[in-house]
Design an enzyme around this catalytic site. Structure first.
Site, PDB file in Angstrom:
ATOM      1  N   LYS A 145      46.023  72.284  40.680  1.00  0.00           N
ATOM      2  CA  LYS A 145      46.138  72.157  42.137  1.00  0.00           C
ATOM      3  C   LYS A 145      46.493  73.516  42.749  1.00  0.00           C
ATOM      4  O   LYS A 145      47.462  74.155  42.347  1.00  0.00           O
ATOM      5  CB  LYS A 145      47.207  71.137  42.492  1.00  0.00           C
ATOM      6  CG  LYS A 145      46.834  69.707  42.121  1.00  0.00           C
ATOM      7  CD  LYS A 145      47.930  68.708  42.451  1.00  0.00           C
ATOM      8  CE  LYS A 145      47.978  68.402  43.926  1.00  0.00           C
ATOM      9  NZ  LYS A 145      48.919  67.284  44.209  1.00  0.00           N
ATOM     10  N   VAL A 146      45.697  73.924  43.716  1.00  0.00           N
ATOM     11  CA  VAL A 146      45.885  75.197  44.410  1.00  0.00           C
ATOM     12  C   VAL A 146      45.904  74.908  45.912  1.00  0.00           C
ATOM     13  O   VAL A 146      45.006  74.226  46.414  1.00  0.00           O
ATOM     14  CB  VAL A 146      44.751  76.187  44.079  1.00  0.00           C
ATOM     15  CG1 VAL A 146      44.885  77.461  44.906  1.00  0.00           C
ATOM     16  CG2 VAL A 146      44.740  76.503  42.601  1.00  0.00           C
TER      17      VAL A 146
END
Length: 936
Positions: A145-146
């Protein structure tokens, strides 16, 4: 969260939407909860975030066994402890989802793990972190997750090019979604351009929903309550803006995948970047609890639901293709929101920042909880800490701790952010942080020195301040190893003290360590010259410890020294004990540097960048003493029990030289015996150092009484003296942080040089003329004469001058006894008696120092700190004196010059100064003690 009627959740899959669970918990995984949802509800993915892990790890004992197993008998950083458990959960979830991933050919079956929210504004650091997590987890059905921030978009493009699956999070606006969609396309195209496959790269774009309505509805409700004429139109928008925003984002997605650009990628096997609806839990009880599921169903999408929402949808949700319906209504809703000035763009921008902050807050809580678990596991391997604070100070400390957490003080310290202090050159002086990990020293060279030193009977360290005080602590607390020489520390120009050490050693069997960062400090150079001649100019009996390029380095090369150990220009002298300046003397004593740093590491990890301030022992202590100083409790009284008593001299320099400037600072009070509560003013903080089991001492009882009387009392406990290195580092961190609280640069010493300049001027004049400037006494008796400092005007008898001197002390002030005499037990006892008498009579703190030793230690605070001191400078004629080879000025002459120069500068800085010169043949310090008692 059981199966029951699963038809609605499975129907979502039939409608083209994947159902993912927004939840991870070890007990849930171990009991087969995820597998049950996969089998019964058709679940195809899992998401996690710091908030979820904080709830899982920070409460209860489900992870305690995992923490214990990971740490074993060793230690690790708090971040590594957390990751060990988080990744174990992620890998377990990935294993449960792997059959889904394989069955769907990689089109689903993913589990998400978030990069640190602290990196949301850093492109390169996000890329590095995502690559590390991808490699560490090593599961094909992982999504990293970014955040879809401005910095995140280019990171996403690079990571997709790397072939890493990405879950883009914290998307609120259509514009930010389009930017990350572009990043996904560009990353795939980059892979195609270099001939890499793109058929197994997955990505979702997590578009947050309910948080938008929460903010919009607040504005609507406020305006309706105020009687806004558009109340009807406003009310019609409640609960609709977020859904309209999401529907139009999906409409853009459908246009994008129909474009030739996407079709070219799809032909090569590219999977679409699905929109994922996040934040789908309903917060407003006026809305259906399945609102953000029922209204957002469509092909190639994901809805990640918290357990409560998933249960609600399973029970009474409605499955229909709703995403593509009512697009004109959605456009109308957003147009109305714009017309009514609800500021959707401003809200979505703020929500990104707020989302990063919320995840950061959750990460802080998570790491704080893990830190507590780690501390409990370490037990006696980590030095203990306990504080009893009066209510007002306790409140100030807690408030500052929260500010420090929100402002990321832990991370900023380790990142070298000078804005934590004054924004000056502080970042240049943080080499002591990696030094605490053992990174500044050459372990092999230290071990070689240990072997070589065993051929000598004694080691004499010639240094001042930071070059001598730390080694002296190690020598006096830990002592030499069996078969290794005894260490003697000389940090003086006092002829008696030099002669005493010279009488105890045989130069032919002695190794001399000349230690000076600058390589040009006066005292070590004079001592080097004296003992170099005494040794018969045997260079192989000498070792140099100095910064690269110094004059001492050149001298060592010319005179054939056995070795030169280079310092680090990024470490100031008082912060240097864990560098070669402390470790070379330690190695010469036979102390094992490897074991020393191993014992130190628990404190280094505990004070790390990943430990929030409230759980960080160095930062918490620094905030405590800094806040105490801000409210006038600026006299830190050191109560070090045997065998830890020598620590106080090192701590004096660290605190005084670091914080005493610009009229502010902390004045350390060492070796002042404890008294009853009534002899103290409201300017004290008491810090006790004791070995475990020594808390029942007489001092402990007195500290209990002081705490009961409202004085701040800190107790630090060591299980064994071998853990003394932990206190070196704890207090280095604490002192740096106290500087941030006080608002000064804790790494400069602007006032130390003034006394050195004054001394050099007097010594140079003596070298030229053979005499010091004559200063006639203003009063004298058979035992001592009283002199005025430069610029002072004094008159009266010795008794009246002493009486007036101490009468000048007021509340919050302190008395200093600066003795340019031999440092021995008898002289120390006489000074201590004077201190106790003044403290009890005037209710003020007292300090004492032997000159010129204190000039390189507490002298900075005496000149640059609070101008409320009254100093009695004590000198005497050396008998006998010692000559310095190649110089006209003797050691005794230099010592007198240092005393005069120091007194002159103290007087210039507005401190009360009285110079007393003990006459040859008089009663010495005992006579002065009697006079002081009479004056009081």
């Amino acid at each position: 969260m059981t199966g029951g009627d699963t038809s609605r959740l499975k129907q979502l899959h039939d409608a083209g939407q994947a159902a993912w669970l927004d939840f991870v918990d070890r007990t849930f995984l171990r009991e087969g909860g995820l597998r049950t949802l996969i089998e019964q509800d058709g679940l195809t993915g899992v998401t996690s975030n710091p908030s979820i892990f904080e709830k899982a790890m920070g409460h209860g004992d489900a992870y305690d066994q995992g923490f214990t197993r990971f740490l074993g008998t060793g230690d690790a950083s708090v971040q590594d402890v957390y990751e060990s458990q988080a990744i174990a959960d992620i890998k377990a979830a990935a294993a449960d989802l792997r059959p889904v991933y394989d069955r769907l050919g990689g089109r689903d079956g993913y589990v998400s793990l978030e990069v640190s929210p602290y990196l949301a504004d850093g492109t390169d650091t996000t890329i590095e972190e995502a690559r590390r997590l991808w490699t560490h987890v090593d599961e094909p059905n992982l999504m990293v997750k970014v955040p879809g921030t401005t910095a995140g978009a280019p990171a996403i493009r690079q990571l997709i090019e790397d072939g890493i699956n990405i879950n883009v999070t914290l998307l609120f606006s259509q514009e930010s979604y389009q930017a990350v969609a572009e990043a996904y396309l560009a990353g795939l195209e980059a892979r195609v351009a270099r001939g890499d496959s793109i058929d197994r790269i997955a990505s979702v774009a997590s578009f947050f929903v309910s948080r938008i309505d929460i903010q919009i509805d607040k504005k609507i409700d406020a305006r309706i309550a105020e009687g806004d004429p558009e109340s009807g139109a406003l009310k019609a928008l409640r609960g609709k803006v977020a859904i309209a925003n999401a529907k139009l984002a999906y409409a853009w997605y459908r246009e994008m995948i129909a474009s030739p650009r996407w079709q070219a990628l799809a032909a090569k096997g590219a999977m679409p970047q699905r929109l994922l609806w996040a934040s789908t839990g309903v917060k407003d009880p006026a809305y259906p609890d399945t609102l953000y599921v029922d209204t957002l169903i469509g092909p190639d999408t994901v809805n990640t639901m918290p357990p409560k929402t998933m249960n609600a949808f399973r029970d009474h949700g409605t499955v229909a293709d709703t995403l593509t319906q009512g697009l004109d209504d959605a456009r109308h809703v957003l147009a109305e929101a714009d017309r009514l000035g609800l500021g959707l763009d401003d809200i979505t921008d703020a929500l990104v920042l707020d989302g990063v902050q919320q995840f950061g807050d959750a990460a802080d809580a998570l790491l704080g909880a893990v830190a507590a678990k780690r501390t409990a596991h370490l037990g006696k391997r980590l030095n203990g800490f306990d504080a009893q604070l009066p209510e007002a100070l306790a409140k100030a400390v807690e408030e500052r701790l929260e500010t420090a957490r929100a402002d990321a003080w832990s991370r900023r310290l380790w990142q070298g952010d000078a804005a934590l202090w004054t924004g000056g050159d502080e970042a240049k002086w943080l080499g002591w942080l990696p030094a605490a990990r053992g990174e500044q020293v050459d372990m092999a060279a230290l071990r070689q020195l240990t072997e070589q030193a065993r051929h000598f009977r004694d080691v004499v360290l010639l240094g001042m301040g930071g070059s001598s005080l730390g080694p002296e602590v190690l020598a006096q607390i830990l002592g030499s190893a069996s078969g290794s020489p005894k260490l003697h520390v000389l940090d003086t120009t006092d002829p008696d003290q030099i002669a005493a050490v010279a009488a105890r050693i045989d130069p032919a069997q002695t190794l001399f360590i000349v230690s000076s960062k600058s390589g040009s400090t006066l005292e070590p150079e004079l001592l080097r010259s004296y003992f170099f001649e005494a040794s018969g100019r045997k260079g192989d009996h000498f070792v140099a410890v100095t910064d690269p390029g110094s004059r001492l380095e050149a001298t060592a090369r010319t005179d054939g020294f056995r070795a030169t150990f280079p310092g680090d220009l990024a470490i100031g002298g008082r912060y240097s004990v864990l560098s070669v300046f402390g470790m070379v003397p330690a190695a010469a004593m036979g102390l094992d540097p490897g074991r020393f740093f191993e014992a130190l590491q628990p404190m280094v990890f505990s004070c790390g960048a990943d430990v929030p301030p409230a759980a960080n022992p160095g930062i918490r202590l620094g905030i405590l003493i800094g806040e105490a100083a801000r409210i006038g409790r600026d006299k830190l009284t050191i109560v070090a029990e045997p065998p830890l008593a020598p620590l106080g001299a090192w701590l004096e320099q660290l605190l005084a030289e670091s914080t005493g400037k610009q009229g502010k600072g902390i004045v350390p009070v060492d070796l002042e015996p404890l008294g009853a509560p009534e002899v103290y003013g409201n300017d004290r903080v008491f810090v006790q150092f004791a070995l475990a089991g020594e808390r029942g001492s007489e001092n402990a009882a007195r500290l209990d009484a002081l705490a009961a009387a409202g004085h701040p009392v800190v107790r630090i406990t060591l299980d064994t003296p071998r853990l003394i290195g932990q206190e070196f580092f704890r207090w280095e961190v604490a002192t740096a942080i106290a500087g941030a609280v006080i608002g000064i640069d804790p790494f400069d010493q602007p006032d130390v040089e003034d006394a050195k300049v004054a001394t050099r001027r007097l010594v140079d004049a003596y070298e030229a003329s053979g005499t010091l400037d004559s200063r006639q006494p203003v009063a004298d008796n058979a035992d001592f004469a009283v002199h005025a400092a430069k610029g002072q005007s004094l008159s009266g008898s010795p008794a009246s001058l002493l009486r007036d001197h101490f009468a000048a002390l007021g509340p919050g002030g302190y008395a200093g006894f600066l003795a340019y005499v031999e440092r021995n037990d008898a002289d120390t006892a006489a000074l201590t008696a004077m201190r106790v008498a003044v403290r009890d009579a005037r209710r003020v703190a007292t300090v004492a120092g032997f000159g010129p030793r204190f000039l390189h230690s507490t002298g900075q605070a005496y000149k640059g700190g609070p101008a409320d001191g009254a100093f009695l400078t004590i000198t005497r004629d050396p008998d006998p004196d010692l000559a310095v080879p190649g110089r006209r000025a003797s050691f005794g002459t230099v010592q007198i010059a240092q005393a005069r120069g120091d007194s002159d500068v103290l007087a210039e800085r507005g401190q009360h100064v009285l110079q007393v010169h003990l006459k040859r043949g008089g009663g010495g310090l005992q006579a002065l003690l009697s006079a002081v008692l009479a004056a009081l």
